[in-house]
Scaffold this active site. Structure first.
Site, PDB file in Angstrom:
ATOM      1  N   GLU A  50      -9.528   4.467  52.787  1.00 27.43           N
ATOM      2  CA  GLU A  50      -9.542   3.229  51.994  1.00 27.43           C
ATOM      3  C   GLU A  50     -10.956   2.709  51.750  1.00 27.43           C
ATOM      4  OE1 GLU A  50      -6.795   0.617  53.972  1.00 27.43           O
ATOM      5  OE2 GLU A  50      -5.075   1.849  53.423  1.00 27.43           O
ATOM      6  N   GLU A 107      -0.768   7.577  53.142  1.00 26.71           N
ATOM      7  CA  GLU A 107       0.003   6.523  53.806  1.00 26.71           C
ATOM      8  C   GLU A 107       1.017   5.989  52.808  1.00 26.71           C
ATOM      9  OE1 GLU A 107      -2.379   3.323  55.337  1.00 26.71           O
ATOM     10  OE2 GLU A 107      -3.849   4.660  56.266  1.00 26.71           O
TER      11      GLU A 107
END
Length: 699
Positions: free
Chosen positions: A305, A425
């Protein structure tokens, strides 16, 4: 977790028998099943069938006579070459004359002397001879409690894809699981965020659930020395190597990365480019060297991220991430050994699936010209649904389109051009608080659709699990029904319905209630209460996809009409897991006056069998009150939360922190029965007064 859209995380058939029902066989057989090196094992199987010309329906009951087991696989051979056409309470498949039945998650555990049952429909020609031999988890029936046998230490390894085929490599990773909130925890060790120390048995247990890949997020910031060497703590690195080794030995494809470092110090790159890049490069140089000769089934992810603070905008963000990704690529490739061709995972900014972020990563892939690369994004769903805010209580067309648009974008940009994609994810952001923030049936529909659509788009998925899903000490799913739906979605679709609840008033006459079936490409087979089929026509009717429970059936099912769930039904379809429907008796909830403070205020509530869906908050002039003032509907479990055991609805200090002092706020509580109840609260300094505002409105 991910930053998504600007917000941070994270029947059986009813059949007319042409001949009288014929009970073919009732067989009691002992089965040996090894559950541990010291487990006593044994069971018996009761098989019975009714037939008609060309078809039959069978019921199978497995009674466990030994120690408790968790997870089962029953195999047999049809003597007459029969075929299975549909099943319920188990996944049943047949190949030639051989048949296999496996648990569907919610019925995986069988205690000592407990019985699990399933059934199936089949076809036959010539003869319909019953099977006479069964095996459980590969062990043939013996007729009693047998001797102990140690189980395999690891599941069978996955078959590696063809050399040099990145799409096949990533396809073999499906499905995947995240060892979340463990080595990525910001603290002294892997237990800093509350999860237990990782053991080889934990990984064995996860592998046994059917996962083929494991993502092991790692935060390095607390485990290395100062500049300029940034030497990684040898004990920490050896521990990562140990767990990676266990996972590889289990047959997993394994991903490791640089994880929460992304927001701890990498995000400072706009102001401290050289310092950040030197630190980042030093870490990857050491990690690459440590795993230089590891199995090719290990792959590296450059950074989790990625995000940048105080940048000048999208262009600078794109350039900085490009620099991180290309530097990572150069360091790993130059380290030699298996790293020269190892699969490497590159993320978009924020691991976002928005088109500009995808375009930026596409540019990096083009410049690198390396076919052994994987693109990654994260997916936590349409934000209002994912956290239950702004009235996003249902898996509706908007929520579904958000998913299909995201998956289509990454498919078209990467997969269609030969670049594999892994959703590193996925889940729902509300799960960071607890899985109950999203209503059970609605989240089941979300995960059912997600798994199926990812399969159609050739995208590998890795479930985010920070400890809220799989019990890492008990080796059990905390919500077996949810996992059964997730697991089924890996191979095909399941039928669902507009709701998993039918509400019946406790007082007054009982009338018929309807649900809309969503077959999702399957065929509705029937409605069951346990193993008993409800009677079509008398207990329920089906018109198109409209399933209607009759008044007489509901009257029988609710019995004395005690508040809450009085009966649980299952709609069975020709494939996938059955759809649970709870029959609930309720009356409109009753609220009471209350006083308290902004840090401790609750509305006394008699829920009377109902459950809270969402809450609106408005001022007298109609404007929105409380946080997220762009919507009247507040965030579940952030601004408000039901406490069913405590008979109250809590309003939080987060809610009152954004409520005007002295201004009366009208709250409208929406319940899943369709009932709405209004209530007034007024904040005066740190004090709060709450008063009722009239009778409930029944939907």
């Amino acid at each position: 977790m991910a930053e998504i859209r600007g917000t941070t995380r994270r029947t059986r058939w009813r059949l007319s028998l042409f001949t009288s029902a014929l009970t073919l066989l009732l067989v009691s057989l002992g089965l040996t099943f090894a559950v541990s090196a010291h487990a006593a094992a044994g069971c018996r199987v009761a098989y019975s069938a009714n037939q008609w010309p060309g078809g039959f329906t069978a019921n199978v009951a497995v009674t466990n006579l030994g120690d408790p087991i968790d997870g089962w696989r029953l195999t047999w051979t049809f003597p007459s070459g029969q075929r299975v056409t549909s099943a319920w309470n188990a996944n049943v498949t047949s190949l030639g004359a051989d048949a296999t039945a496996t648990d569907v998650g919610y019925n995986a555990a069988i205690g000592t002397n407990a019985t699990v049952s399933f059934g199936f429909n089949g076809s036959w020609s010539g003869a319909n001879t019953a099977p006479t031999s069964f095996a459980l988890n590969g062990v043939t029936c013996t007729g009693g409690v047998g001797p102990t046998t140690a189980p395999p230490t690891t599941p069978p390894p996955t078959t590696p894809p063809p050399v040099g085929d990145p799409l096949a490599y990533v396809a073999a990773m499906q499905p995947g699981w995240n060892l979340g909130n463990t080595f990525d925890a910001v603290g002294s060790d892997e237990t800093a965020w509350g999860n237990p120390r990782v053991t080889q048995a934990q990984l064995d247990a996860i592998r046994a659930q059917g996962f083929n890949s494991i993502r092991i997020p790692v935060t390095w910031s607390n485990h290395h020395g100062p500049a300029p060497a940034y030497t990684i703590d040898p004990a920490w690195l050896n521990r990562i190597r140990e767990v990676v080794g266990w996972a590889l030995d289990d047959g997993f494809y394994v991903m490791i990365n640089i994880h929460h470092d992304s927001w701890q110090w990498i995000n400072e790159m706009p102001a401290n480019r050289t310092t950040v890049l030197n630190r980042y490069n030093a870490l990857w140089t050491q990690i690459a060297t440590a795993f230089r000769d590891a199995s090719p089934k290990l792959h590296f992810e450059s950074v989790n991220e990625p995000q940048f603070a105080n940048s000048s905008g999208d262009a600078q963000n794109a350039q900085l991430l490009h620099e991180l990704n290309t530097s990572f690529h150069r360091i790993v490739r130059a380290s030699g050994g298996n790293n020269a061709t190892r699969m490497l995972v590159l993320p978009t900014l924020h691991t976002s699936s928005e088109q500009p972020r995808i375009d930026e990563l596409t540019s990096t892939f083009t410049q690198l010209g390396d076919r052994n690369l994987i693109a990654t994004v994260h997916f936590y769903g349409y934000w209002p649904f994912s956290v239950n805010v702004a009235g996003g209580t249902r898996f509706d067309a908007t929520t579904q389109k958000d998913l299909t648009d995201a998956f289509d974008r990454v498919h078209n940009a990467f997969v269609a051009k030969g670049i594999p994609v892994v959703i590193g994810e996925y889940g729902l952001l509300g799960f960071d608080r607890h899985t109950g923030t999203i209503q059970q049936g609605e989240k089941l529909k979300f995960f059912e659709f997600l798994g199926w659509y990812a399969k159609t788009r050739q995208i590998t998925t890795q479930l985010w699990d920070n400890g809220q899903h799989f019990d890492r000490l008990g080796f059990r799913w905390k919500d077996p029904e949810l996992f059964a739906q997730i697991r089924s979605s890996w191979t095909g679709r399941s039928g669902t319905a507009s709701s998993d609840q039918v509400y019946v008033p406790r007082t007054g006459s009982i009338t018929a209630r309807s649900l809309t079936l969503n077959p999702n490409g399957t065929t509705f087979q029937g409605l069951y209460q346990g193993g008993t089929a409800l009677v079509r026509g008398a207990d329920y009717t089906v018109s198109g996809n409209q399933l209607t429970l009759t008044a007489s059936a509901l009257t029988r099912l609710v019995g004395s009409r005690a508040y809450g769930v009085n009966a649980t039904l299952h709609a069975r379809f020709s494939a996938g897991v059955p759809w649970r429907v709870d029959v609930v008796t309720y009356d409109p909830p009753v609220l009471s006056n209350a006083t308290g403070s902004t840090t401790s205020f609750a509305v006394p509530t008699q829920f009377r069998g109902d459950q809270l869906a969402t809450m609106e908050a408005k001022y007298a002039d109609g404007s929105n009150a409380g946080p997220h003032d762009w919507t009247p509907f507040k965030e579940f479990d952030v601004a408000f939360a039901p406490d069913y055991a405590g008979n109250r609805i809590t309003l939080t200090d987060t809610f009152f922190g954004e409520v005007d002092d002295g201004a009366r706020v009208t709250l409208t509580f929406h319940f899943w029965s369709g009932t709405t109840v209004t209530y007034h609260v007024t904040k005066s300094g740190s004090g709060v007064t709450g008063v009722t505002a009239g009778a409930a409105r029944v939907g």
